[in-house]
Design an enzyme around this catalytic site. Sequence first.
Site, PDB file in Angstrom:
ATOM      1  CG  ASN A  10      -3.063  -4.294  -0.659  1.00 25.59           C
ATOM      2  OD1 ASN A  10      -3.447  -5.190   0.074  1.00 25.59           O
ATOM      3  ND2 ASN A  10      -2.117  -3.440  -0.304  1.00 25.59           N
ATOM      4  CG  HIS A  13      -7.563  -5.134   4.254  1.00 22.03           C
ATOM      5  ND1 HIS A  13      -7.053  -5.155   5.536  1.00 22.03           N
ATOM      6  CD2 HIS A  13      -7.071  -4.007   3.671  1.00 22.03           C
ATOM      7  CE1 HIS A  13      -6.309  -4.065   5.728  1.00 22.03           C
ATOM      8  NE2 HIS A  13      -6.306  -3.361   4.607  1.00 22.03           N
ATOM      9  CB  THR A 104       0.669   2.625   5.052  1.00 20.56           C
ATOM     10  OG1 THR A 104       0.776   1.211   5.067  1.00 20.56           O
ATOM     11  CG2 THR A 104       2.040   3.234   4.906  1.00 20.56           C
ATOM     12  CG  HIS A 193      -3.396   4.478   1.632  1.00 15.73           C
ATOM     13  ND1 HIS A 193      -4.423   4.853   2.460  1.00 15.73           N
ATOM     14  CD2 HIS A 193      -2.682   3.567   2.328  1.00 15.73           C
ATOM     15  CE1 HIS A 193      -4.317   4.208   3.613  1.00 15.73           C
ATOM     16  NE2 HIS A 193      -3.279   3.414   3.550  1.00 15.73           N
ATOM     17  N   GLY A 215      -6.811  -1.787  -2.570  1.00 15.86           N
ATOM     18  CA  GLY A 215      -7.124  -3.001  -1.832  1.00 15.86           C
ATOM     19  C   GLY A 215      -8.387  -2.949  -1.012  1.00 15.86           C
ATOM     20  CG  HIS A 216     -10.194  -1.115   3.206  1.00 16.88           C
ATOM     21  ND1 HIS A 216     -11.338  -0.364   3.200  1.00 16.88           N
ATOM     22  CD2 HIS A 216     -10.214  -1.836   4.357  1.00 16.88           C
ATOM     23  CE1 HIS A 216     -12.017  -0.607   4.306  1.00 16.88           C
ATOM     24  NE2 HIS A 216     -11.352  -1.493   5.018  1.00 16.88           N
TER      25      HIS A 216
HETATM   26  N1  PXP Z   1      -0.290   1.394  -1.689  1.00 16.27           N
HETATM   27  C1  PXP Z   1       0.389   1.278  -0.533  1.00 16.27           C
HETATM   28  C2  PXP Z   1       1.845   1.598  -0.531  1.00 16.27           C
HETATM   29  C3  PXP Z   1      -0.244   0.836   0.647  1.00 16.27           C
HETATM   30  O1  PXP Z   1       0.449   0.740   1.801  1.00 16.27           O
HETATM   31  C4  PXP Z   1      -1.600   0.472   0.586  1.00 16.27           C
HETATM   32  C5  PXP Z   1      -2.286  -0.047   1.809  1.00 16.27           C
HETATM   33  O2  PXP Z   1      -1.683  -1.220   2.228  1.00 16.27           O
HETATM   34  C6  PXP Z   1      -2.263   0.587  -0.646  1.00 16.27           C
HETATM   35  C7  PXP Z   1      -1.592   1.076  -1.757  1.00 16.27           C
HETATM   36  C8  PXP Z   1      -3.695   0.198  -0.807  1.00 16.27           C
HETATM   37  O3  PXP Z   1      -4.518   1.004  -0.011  1.00 16.27           O
HETATM   38  P1  PXP Z   1      -6.035   0.626   0.167  1.00 16.27           P
HETATM   39  O4  PXP Z   1      -6.097  -0.713   0.821  1.00 16.27           O
HETATM   40  O5  PXP Z   1      -6.567   1.726   1.020  1.00 16.27           O
HETATM   41  O6  PXP Z   1      -6.654   0.598  -1.206  1.00 16.27           O
END
Ligand code: PXP
Length: 245
Positions: A10, A13, A104, A193, A215-216
């Site tokens: 993702n 960011h 989210t 997430h 992502g983050h």
């Molecule tokens: N999956 C979904 C559906 C999300 O909304 C997000 C955050 O945008 C992620 C995965 C990735 O989460 P993180 O950035 O905390 O790794």
Amino acid sequence: MSTHLRLGVNIDHVATIRNARGGIHPDPVEAAKLAVEAGADGITAHLREDRRHISDNDITRLCTEVDKPLNFEMAATEEMLEIALRHKPHAACIVPENRAERTTEGGLDVVGGFDRLVPYVNTLTKAGIKVSLFIEADPQQLDRAVALGAPIVELHTGAYCEATGADRERELARIIKAAAHAEKVGLECHAGHGLTLDTVEPIAAIASIAELNIGHFLVGEAIFFGLEKSIQAMRARMDKARDQS
Ligand code: PXP
């Protein structure tokens, strides 16, 4: 033999940092290309209603310039549906979206919002886009996802990642149980997430989970080690856990 666990990176960011100065650097599309070189199986991007990170132009460029499937995270709104239909990404992950939230915060309520979701799932599916629903690890939500005709669910791992000690074990047990239920009812199961190098292994070890979206943490680690190295380290941790499962 264990199956390959896909990693969706993702890149939201990267866009957050770009937007802090309103310019063009760092470019999330260049980050996506680098992520693919580092071992990402796909790219995930969330076009929010307030455009706080990913922009419409980023989505256009991700669809034309990046050579891996795009998982387009979207709220169930007419505007996002129209954008998804225009770009026809590989997958659309429907997420709840609340303007005031920092990220989210919870899963989509497929039970309470069933009727409202029907036209979105049907229209996206008819357009050949794989629909994924971002939900809490709750068997009731999974059953309604099946009734909606969505082929994929993504289990929210936020509560598991934030918890500690016995609470984390309890959250993990909930995810393991939900992943088993998803397999039983014929849903492809993803998760994501808040995942980090410290939390990813027990999730990656769940054999019925096909994809993790992260992502983050990866973008944060990129500050210290570079994006390629942070993705490679995550990839290695995921593969190790999957091989041992
Ligand atoms: N999956 C979904 C559906 C999300 O909304 C997000 C955050 O945008 C992620 C995965 C990735 O989460 P993180 O950035 O905390 O790794």
